[in-house]
Design a protein around this motif. Structure first.
Motif, PDB file in Angstrom:
ATOM      1  N   UNK A 164      -9.530 -10.521  -0.276  1.00 35.94           N
ATOM      2  CA  UNK A 164      -9.745 -11.955   0.700  1.00 35.94           C
ATOM      3  C   UNK A 164      -9.084 -11.634   1.844  1.00 35.94           C
ATOM      4  N   UNK A 165      -9.587 -12.314   2.941  1.00 32.90           N
ATOM      5  CA  UNK A 165      -8.631 -12.362   4.310  1.00 32.90           C
ATOM      6  C   UNK A 165      -7.962 -13.863   4.167  1.00 32.90           C
ATOM      7  N   UNK A 166      -7.190 -14.107   5.287  1.00 31.25           N
ATOM      8  CA  UNK A 166      -6.485 -15.234   5.460  1.00 31.25           C
ATOM      9  C   UNK A 166      -7.226 -16.583   5.157  1.00 31.25           C
ATOM     10  N   UNK A 167      -8.499 -16.418   5.411  1.00 31.31           N
ATOM     11  CA  UNK A 167      -9.229 -17.747   5.175  1.00 31.31           C
ATOM     12  C   UNK A 167     -10.198 -17.601   3.972  1.00 31.31           C
ATOM     13  N   UNK A 168      -9.941 -16.732   3.128  1.00 30.26           N
ATOM     14  CA  UNK A 168     -10.723 -16.714   1.821  1.00 30.26           C
ATOM     15  C   UNK A 168     -12.036 -16.075   1.879  1.00 30.26           C
ATOM     16  N   UNK A 169     -12.287 -15.250   3.064  1.00 33.11           N
ATOM     17  CA  UNK A 169     -13.555 -14.391   2.823  1.00 33.11           C
ATOM     18  C   UNK A 169     -13.224 -13.222   2.211  1.00 33.11           C
ATOM     19  N   UNK A 170     -14.191 -12.657   1.750  1.00 39.14           N
ATOM     20  CA  UNK A 170     -14.164 -11.529   0.793  1.00 39.14           C
ATOM     21  C   UNK A 170     -14.102 -10.109   2.044  1.00 39.14           C
ATOM     22  N   UNK A 171     -13.351  -9.371   1.837  1.00 37.92           N
ATOM     23  CA  UNK A 171     -13.061  -8.317   3.016  1.00 37.92           C
ATOM     24  C   UNK A 171     -12.532  -6.831   1.965  1.00 37.92           C
ATOM     25  N   UNK A 172     -12.417  -5.889   2.974  1.00 42.53           N
ATOM     26  CA  UNK A 172     -11.876  -4.518   2.361  1.00 42.53           C
ATOM     27  C   UNK A 172     -10.665  -4.442   3.038  1.00 42.53           C
ATOM     28  N   UNK A 173      -9.666  -4.326   2.248  1.00 43.79           N
ATOM     29  CA  UNK A 173      -8.057  -3.967   2.915  1.00 43.79           C
ATOM     30  C   UNK A 173      -7.750  -2.712   2.718  1.00 43.79           C
ATOM     31  N   UNK A 174      -7.005  -2.259   3.541  1.00 43.31           N
ATOM     32  CA  UNK A 174      -6.625  -0.712   3.741  1.00 43.31           C
ATOM     33  C   UNK A 174      -5.323  -0.868   3.103  1.00 43.31           C
ATOM     34  N   UNK A 175      -5.190   0.175   2.180  1.00 43.32           N
ATOM     35  CA  UNK A 175      -3.740   0.573   1.427  1.00 43.32           C
ATOM     36  C   UNK A 175      -3.125   1.799   2.041  1.00 43.32           C
ATOM     37  N   UNK A 176      -1.779   1.706   1.933  1.00 41.17           N
ATOM     38  CA  UNK A 176      -0.816   2.810   2.458  1.00 41.17           C
ATOM     39  C   UNK A 176      -0.047   3.426   1.426  1.00 41.17           C
ATOM     40  N   UNK A 177       0.172   4.834   1.172  1.00 43.61           N
ATOM     41  CA  UNK A 177       1.137   5.260   0.271  1.00 43.61           C
ATOM     42  C   UNK A 177       2.466   4.943   0.787  1.00 43.61           C
ATOM     43  N   UNK A 178       3.291   4.250  -0.310  1.00 44.82           N
ATOM     44  CA  UNK A 178       4.562   3.825   0.438  1.00 44.82           C
ATOM     45  C   UNK A 178       5.614   5.206   0.358  1.00 44.82           C
ATOM     46  N   UNK A 179       5.372   6.009  -0.439  1.00 42.55           N
ATOM     47  CA  UNK A 179       5.886   7.615  -0.015  1.00 42.55           C
ATOM     48  C   UNK A 179       5.791   8.196   1.230  1.00 42.55           C
TER      49      UNK A 179
END
Length: 225
Positions: free
Chosen positions: A49-64
């Motif tokens: 969910x984004x900042x206002x509660x809408x469903x969304x797809x969030x991008x992830x990055x590898x920490x390493x």
């Protein structure tokens, strides 16, 4: 499934529960680390969910694959002073450690580092398991005491298939069901296959070829050989 592979060979998680701990982070999480980090190439996505509660797809990055920013020590101190994650908030309320990622603060538990938060979850699960074990024992006593019908106990052993490259546990490939009667004797032990024979992670036995005999025995119809 909890995780799927996109066309760009990046895993997609349907829940934050399926995201492996300590491997992926969002761009905002990388910026809140003790040493600010720049995200590398996108590595995965997760439904959220984004900042206002809408469903969304969030991008992830590898920490390493992230890299520290070029900020100087003075700039880091100034950014830390302006941040809501102060020096006090970065200290774990249980073990006193100061992890790279800000401790997790939830309700009345205080700010805990990821390790202490994981330990707290395990202890909570142990307490729940103890209550479930006591309830199961009471149920078994009541069944054996008042039931006139034949009873049986089922025990299931699963054959695991390991994890995917993204770290998500695969569903089991088979289940061995043991049926035990009220007298403790085993009544049946069926083995059930739960996935296709060609599914990933299944250990296959090495193929064996029968060798033809080097010589055939002689035929002796009338006299002993």
């Amino acid at each position: 499934m909890a995780v799927t592979q996109h066309a760009a060979s990046r895993p997609h998680f349907t829940s934050w529960r399926d995201v492996p701990t300590g491997i992926y982070a969002t761009a905002a999480q990388l910026k809140t680390m003790d040493l600010l980090r720049q995200p590398g190439p996108p590595a995965a996505t997760v439904d959220g969910q984004d900042g206002i509660g809408r469903r969304t797809t969030i991008t992830l990055y590898r920490i390493d694959q992230s890299a520290p920013t070029a900020s100087t020590a003075a700039q880091l101190d100034a950014a830390r002073a302006r941040s809501e994650n102060s020096v006090r908030a970065r200290v774990c309320g249980d073990c006193g450690a100061r992890p790279d990622r800000a401790p997790i603060a939830k309700e009345s538990y205080g700010a805990l580092c990821p390790t202490c938060w994981h330990i707290r979850g395990l202890r909570q699960r142990q307490t729940e398991a103890a209550r479930e074990r006591a309830a199961a024992a009471r149920t078994a006593r009541n069944l054996l005491r008042h039931s006139s019908r034949p009873l049986g106990v089922l025990h299931v052993d699963y054959t695991e298939r390991g994890h995917t490259p993204a770290g998500t546990r695969r569903s089991p490939s088979a289940a061995k069901v043991t049926v035990i009667g009220a007298n403790g004797l085993v009544l049946a032990e069926p083995l059930l296959r739960l996935v296709s024979a060609r599914a990933k992670g299944i250990r296959r036995a090495p193929a064996t070829r029968s060798r033809a005999p080097t010589s055939w025995p002689r035929s002796c119809p009338s006299s002993p050989c």
